[in-house]
Design an enzyme around this catalytic site. Structure first.
Site, short mmCIF file in Angstrom:
data_model
loop_
_atom_site.label_atom_id
_atom_site.label_comp_id
_atom_site.label_asym_id
_atom_site.label_seq_id
_atom_site.Cartn_x
_atom_site.Cartn_y
_atom_site.Cartn_z
N TYR A 96 12.57 -4.64 -8.94
CA TYR A 96 13.51 -4.85 -7.85
C TYR A 96 14.90 -5.25 -8.35
CZ TYR A 96 10.04 -4.72 -4.07
OH TYR A 96 9.11 -4.33 -3.15
N LYS A 152 -0.87 -3.92 -15.01
CA LYS A 152 -1.15 -2.56 -15.49
C LYS A 152 -0.98 -2.59 -17.00
CE LYS A 152 -2.03 1.84 -14.72
NZ LYS A 152 -3.32 2.33 -14.19
N ASP A 184 -4.72 -0.69 -10.09
CA ASP A 184 -5.41 0.39 -9.36
C ASP A 184 -6.80 -0.07 -8.90
OD1 ASP A 184 -6.01 0.32 -12.08
OD2 ASP A 184 -5.93 2.49 -12.39
N ASP A 205 4.05 -6.51 -3.40
CA ASP A 205 4.55 -5.90 -2.16
C ASP A 205 3.51 -4.94 -1.61
OD1 ASP A 205 6.39 -5.08 -0.14
OD2 ASP A 205 6.82 -3.28 -1.32
N ASP A 248 0.58 -5.47 1.91
CA ASP A 248 0.41 -4.63 3.11
C ASP A 248 -1.02 -4.14 3.21
OD1 ASP A 248 3.21 -4.83 3.60
OD2 ASP A 248 3.30 -2.76 4.31
C1 IPM Z 1 8.69 -7.16 1.95
C2 IPM Z 1 9.57 -5.93 2.10
C3 IPM Z 1 10.74 -6.03 1.16
C4 IPM Z 1 10.19 -6.03 -0.26
C5 IPM Z 1 11.81 -4.94 1.31
C6 IPM Z 1 12.31 -4.81 2.71
C7 IPM Z 1 12.96 -5.19 0.38
O1 IPM Z 1 8.82 -4.78 1.94
O2 IPM Z 1 9.19 -8.29 2.12
O3 IPM Z 1 7.49 -7.01 1.69
O4 IPM Z 1 9.89 -4.94 -0.80
O5 IPM Z 1 10.08 -7.10 -0.84
MN MN Z 2 6.67 -5.11 1.83
#
Ligand code: IPM
Ligand code: MN
Ligand code: NAD
Length: 362
Positions: free
Chosen positions: A141, A191, A223, A247, A251
């Protein structure tokens, strides 16, 4: 206690969900006699529209001076074609960097009332209670050099994934400290079979582990970890990983809870000389352009983030637990938003129900 909080609603559903979290904070502070001092600011597309920048120097300064920051979400399709430095998401990255919040805590638990909301079978997700600890201010990032350059078929692009000893050491230490307050297990995800960055990561985590003999450490490749997370989520206690992997995995982990709208997060840095531990609190999801403006976004992840704020940045454990209990109650008894099984509620009705429950328990 005086709570100086900067509220940055951002874009899309960010505006709708932070409104509810603020209502909940007001309710709790009124009951417990705290002085809630809120300031509002712009970030993401909202800031671009007003100032031409995804976050202004003034907002960054206010964030650094606040006791804590509550954020909604940033980004909308209409800003996606802007150059990298002007993307809405850049505002959030600049904020995290300016606040020095290198540790992003993303707790994930499966609520029995919501087993039906997950596409996964109940016997897989029952008992899930894990904490993703995501490194937040390093890696791909922020790594230099980075560029998208050239024209036509000559175009090329690159990013860099750097980690230093110190960056890994401080997040690893936090993982082991957190594990000591939980089930005393750390799973470090990397990884290392391919990336030098991950080889350093694994070395340092293993070295720090020696100082925590009471905590069990294991390592997984990312993975495999992404598969184990849905095959056997109960096996995880603290899942420690770098920025991008964290990240993505968080999710995925939202599927265990039943909706991404439920997951809270808090990001912490070093304790300040005055003893305070400022933090950035935000749900893990984005601005959800597909449902923005409809009043149906789930506010519970943001409300949970406000609860985490009271505990982690202000040490107000009882107040924090009051909110968490109310979230549990509303998940069980409704109303809930449509992202959860058969939910018919609105963002405002869910926020209102959390406040009602808190008041009824005083
Ligand atoms: C999160 C989001 C952010 C990230 C983006 C919007 C920069 O996906 O907070 O999970 O990747 O950190
Ligand atoms: Mn995210
Ligand atoms: P998203 O998280 O916004 O949405 C993914 C899916 O989850 C969508 O179907 C959405 O409707 C649903 N969803 C998300 N939050 C919800 C909630 N509270 N209640 C009910 N449903 C919810 O991810 P995306 O669509 O990939 O990204 C949209 C924008 O948000 C992009 O600009 C992205 O960069 C940005 N983003 C910002 C953050 C952040 O500010 N921390 C995080 C992720 C994505």
């Amino acid at each position: 206690m005086r709570l100086n909080i900067l509220v940055l609603p951002g874009d899309g559903i960010g505006v709708e969900i932070t409104r509810e979290a603020v209502k909940v904070l007001r309710t709790v502070c009124e009951i417990h006699g705290h002085d809630l001092v809120l300031r509002d600011g712009l970030i993401g597309g909202a800031s671009l529209d007003e100032t031409g920048k995804p976050v202004s120097e003034a907002v960054l300064k206010e964030a650094v001076e606040a006791d804590a920051v509550l954020l909604g979400a940033v980004g909308l399709p209409k800003y996606d074609s802007l150059p990298p430095a002007q993307r809405a998401e850049r505002g959030l990255l600049d904020l995290r960097k300016a606040m020095g919040v290198f540790a992003n805590l993303r707790p994930v638990k499966a609520y029995p009332a919501l087993f039906g909301s997950s596409p996964l079978k109940e016997d897989r997700i029952a008992g899930t209670d894990l904490l993703i600890l995501r490194e937040l201010t390093g890696g791909l990032y922020f790594g230099q050099p980075r560029a998208l350059e050239g024209e036509g078929k000559q175009r090329r692009a690159f990013n860099t994934m750097p980690y230093s000893y110190v960056e890994v050491e401080r997040i690893a230490r936090m993982a082991f400290e957190l594990a000591r307050t939980r089930r005393k297990r750390v799973t470090s995800v990397d990884k290392a079979n391919v990336l030098e960055t991950s080889q350093l990561w694994r070395q340092v985590v293993t070295e720090i582990a020696a100082e925590y003999p009471d905590v069990v450490l294991d390592h997984l490749y990312v993975d495999n970890a992404s598969m184990q997370l849905v095959l056997n989520p109960k096996a995880f206690d603290v899942l420690l990983t770098e920025n991008l992997f964290g990240d993505i995995l968080s999710d995925e982990a939202a599927v265990l809870a039943g909706s991404i709208g439920l997951l809270p997060s808090g990001s912490l840095g070093a304790r300040r000389p005055d003893g305070k531990l400022p933090g950035l609190y935000e749900p893990i999801h984005g601005s959800a352009p597909d449902i923005a403006g409809k009043g149906i976004a789930n506010p519970l992840g943001t409300i949970g983030s406000a609860a985490a704020m009271l505990d982690w940045s202000f040490g107000l454990k009882e107040e924090s637990r009051t909110i968490e209990e109310a979230i549990d109650y509303v998940i069980q008894h409704g109303p809930t938003t449509p992202d959860l099984l058969s939910g018919q509620g609105t963002t405002a009705s869910v926020g209102g129900a959390v406040c009602q429950r808190i008041k009824s328990q005083r």
